[in-house]
Design a protein around this motif. Structure first.
Motif: not given
Length: 519
Positions: A467-491
């Motif tokens: 898609r062009r336009h809308g949120d998809e028209g911007f987000e398609k030019y990006t790649q996501s990275q998820s950063v997870t920080v775990q508190g306490g004891h690891p799972i």
């Protein structure tokens, strides 16, 4: 040998624009003005090596650009928007010179670029801000999603909307932090070169936006292999080849391909406004747009009245080639396009179709001009009934009810854009929802849809992916990275605790979370 631009052209110097292409090749391509059929300039015929070097230059400029604050990238795009407004007359002349379209149609492109620039400049900080996501253990697992640019975004653009399609899609890519390499159509390179010049004037780094002129068959494969994201607008046949090559390279790709736009006219449609929409939808840019109305399905109780009004309005259109707002319809872009349109009409007539108006070449106006044409009694087997004509030709057919209209509208391999006309907007929305198109406009041809930049636009079936336009028209030019920080004891199983107890505990935890509605 090239000629001077046609009388009335007062746009940028073509020689100066061509000099901006950074290449050592001596080969050139002629650029023809559809108004006259004469070559008015020439641009370098770049080689695949030239293209690869352009990508390398863009890549070197990309990292510093991505490192700038988003506010600086936004400021550059906002300055570009102002320059587009200030240089409007130059842009209009240049678009008309290369594409042959009427000035009002060229104006749609200038306005589109300003709308797109404003929308994404406003939205970019929001799109790029890190976003909190729900962690597996509330309070202990903290997750943030970040969005990063791909690197170099490549664009293969067609001739029918040389300004919109060379720069509007590139704006969100630039705001996201990417560099841009554009391979414009051979027929319309100067508009892309001028847009790049305005971007540089607005403060975009010189090497960040590269325009590579030349033959698409020669340069397209090299571009797909060299860049990090590909956007292609063009025919379905070529789009398949682009997608296949991108798949081999594992390069993300967005494709907007062909269309065969259906228009549904319900029994309660207000005919004056509906005919106005049909004329604009079918004949804007001489029908050379993928979201054009090419098939009209009219409730049989309104068919005769609709056809009479449509024919009258169509015959009143002025076909012309002036650099002013007088003509309603301009020229087709080339001899090749003229032959395709004329062949579609001639084949249909030979198969039994009736020409209600038009159906003639107009060499008295311009070498590639063709009259706006309305056909009826068109057999389903005719090319004009099922293939994209991409010219000022529309077919009209009577249908008994909405169900039949929807069935006929969906009887196509394409699914880009459709339109519905009615006095009952609730019923119009219902019909629209049943049409297998990526976008559907109720009581407008296409401008309301296209101008609503906040909503995604794109095709289904053989009309493309992405898609062009809308949120998809911007987000398609990006790649996501998820950063997870775990508190306490690891799972993970605590030391000395049997795995059986750990598994039971995790299962019990999930049951509790589900009862609480948290999972």
């Amino acid at each position: 040998m090239t000629a001077d631009p046609p009388a009335g052209y007062d746009g940028p110097s073509l020689d100066t624009l061509a000099a901006d292409v950074d290449t050592g090749t001596a080969e050139t391509l002629n650029v023809t003005a559809p108004f006259t059929g004469e070559a008015v300039g020439e641009v370098p015929a770049c080689t695949p090596d030239n293209l690869r070097r352009a990508v390398e230059r863009a890549r070197e400029a990309q990292e510093p650009w991505a490192g700038r604050p988003v506010s600086e990238r936004v400021a550059a795009v906002e300055r570009f928007r102002s320059l587009v407004r200030e240089r409007q007359a130059d842009l209009l002349d240049l678009v008309q010179l290369e594409s042959g379209k009427a000035r009002l149609d060229a104006m749609e492109e200038v306005l589109d670029v300003q709308l797109t620039a404003g929308h994404y400049a406003d939205k970019a900080p929001e799109y790029l801000a890190p976003e909190r996501r729900t962690g597996v253990v509330p309070g202990l697992t903290r997750v943030r999603e970040h969005r990063d640019p791909y690197g170099v975004a490549g664009f293969v653009t067609p001739w029918n909307y040389p300004l919109t399609l060379s720069v509007s899609d590139a704006l969100p890519a630039l705001l996201a932090g990417n560099a841009v390499v554009v391979k414009p159509a051979e027929a319309t390179p100067y508009t892309a070169l001028f847009a790049a010049e305005l971007l540089r004037e607005a403060g975009v780094p010189n090497e960040l936006v590269q325009v590579v002129t030349g033959d698409g068959e020669r340069l397209g494969p090299a571009l797909v292999e060299a860049v990090d994201h590909v956007s292609f607008t063009g025919s379905t046949a070529v789009g398949r080849e682009v997608a296949a090559r991108a798949g081999r390279e594992l390069t993300p790709v967005s494709l907007e391909l062909g269309g065969k736009g259906p228009m549904v006219v319900r029994a309660d449609a207000p005919l004056d406004r509906t005919v106005t929409g049909a004329v604009r939808g079918a004949f804007a840019s001489a029908g050379q747009l993928c979201i054009a109305v090419e098939r009209i399905y009219v409730h049989d109780s309104r068919y005769d009245d609709f056809c009479e009004r449509l024919v009258g309005r169509t015959r009143a259109l002025e076909v012309g080639t002036r650099f002013d707002y007088g003509p309603d319809v301009g020229s087709l872009v080339s001899e090749r396009q003229l032959e395709k349109v004329a062949t579609h009409v001639e084949e249909a007539v030979d198969a039994g179709a009736t020409v209600l108006t038009g159906g003639r070449r107009r060499p008295d106006v311009a070498p590639f001009a063709y009259e706006p044409t309305v056909l009826t009694d068109v057999p389903d087997s005719a090319s004009v009934a099922c293939e994209e004509t991409f010219g000022p030709v529309v077919t009209v057919e009577a249908v008994p009810d909405d169900d039949a209209a929807v069935e006929r509208a969906n009887d196509s391999t394409y699914g880009l854009h459709g339109t519905v006309w009615t006095d009952d907007t609730a019923a119009g929305r219902d019909v629209a929802r049943r049409m297998d198109c990526g976008t559907v406009a109720v009581n407008d041809a296409h401008v309301a849809m296209w101008g609503s930049i906040d909503a995604p636009m794109g095709g289904r079936k053989e009309s493309g992916i992405g898609r062009r336009h809308g949120d998809e028209g911007f987000e398609k030019y990006t790649q996501s990275q998820s950063v997870t920080v775990q508190g306490g004891h690891p799972i993970a199983p605590p030391p000395g605790v049997p795995n059986r107890l750990v598994a039971g505990g995790l299962s019990a935890y999930l049951r509790v979370m589900q009862r609480l509605g948290l999972r």
